[in-house]
Design a protein around this motif. Structure first.
Motif, PDB file in Angstrom:
ATOM      1  N   ARG A  76       0.865  -1.247  -0.025  1.00 36.72           N
ATOM      2  CA  ARG A  76      -0.179   0.044   0.005  1.00 36.72           C
ATOM      3  C   ARG A  76       0.913   1.235  -0.057  1.00 36.72           C
ATOM      4  O   ARG A  76       1.878   1.378   0.633  1.00 36.72           O
ATOM      5  N   LYS A  77       0.356   2.362  -0.720  1.00 43.26           N
ATOM      6  CA  LYS A  77       0.948   3.453  -0.873  1.00 43.26           C
ATOM      7  C   LYS A  77       0.597   4.526   0.212  1.00 43.26           C
ATOM      8  O   LYS A  77      -0.474   4.100   1.112  1.00 43.26           O
ATOM      9  N   PRO A  78       1.518   5.313   0.903  1.00 44.82           N
ATOM     10  CA  PRO A  78       1.116   6.413   2.035  1.00 44.82           C
ATOM     11  C   PRO A  78      -0.252   6.940   1.984  1.00 44.82           C
ATOM     12  O   PRO A  78      -0.997   6.938   2.847  1.00 44.82           O
ATOM     13  N   GLU A  79      -0.678   7.419   0.791  1.00 38.86           N
ATOM     14  CA  GLU A  79      -1.989   8.048   0.473  1.00 38.86           C
ATOM     15  C   GLU A  79      -3.045   7.243   0.775  1.00 38.86           C
ATOM     16  O   GLU A  79      -4.183   7.626   1.067  1.00 38.86           O
ATOM     17  N   GLU A  80      -2.865   5.934   0.201  1.00 40.19           N
ATOM     18  CA  GLU A  80      -3.780   4.913   0.506  1.00 40.19           C
ATOM     19  C   GLU A  80      -4.075   4.346   1.996  1.00 40.19           C
ATOM     20  O   GLU A  80      -5.183   3.707   2.332  1.00 40.19           O
TER      21      GLU A  80
END
Length: 84
Positions: A76-80
């Motif tokens: 997962r990406k930080p914004e997710e």
């Protein structure tokens, strides 16, 4: 608000089987359930669509189902990770 509606519809659809009556002809009902899509496939398609906005990738990830879900959780990406 859309995520709440989607979640409620999702829970309703999967809870219908819990409240269904056990009537005389179980062969048709069992065939429909066993040949349907699973929870992992639905989850993979929804997650893939949210990330990529591509029907082809959502279909492909639906085939891999739980493998893609685990991949998504691990990458997962930080914004997710932030709640919207």
């Amino acid at each position: 608000m859309n995520k709440i509606k989607l979640t409620l519809i999702f829970v309703l659809i999967f809870s219908l089987d819990c409240f269904s009556q056990n009537s005389g002809n179980n062969g048709i009902r069992n065939t429909a359930i066993s040949s349907g899509i699973g929870l992992g496939s639905v989850l993979a398609v929804v997650v893939s669509w949210e990330r990529n906005k591509s029907v082809l990738l959502a279909f492909l990830h639906g085939i891999f189902s739980w493998l893609y879900v685990l991949y998504f959780v691990l990458t997962r990406k930080p914004e997710e990770r932030q709640k919207k």
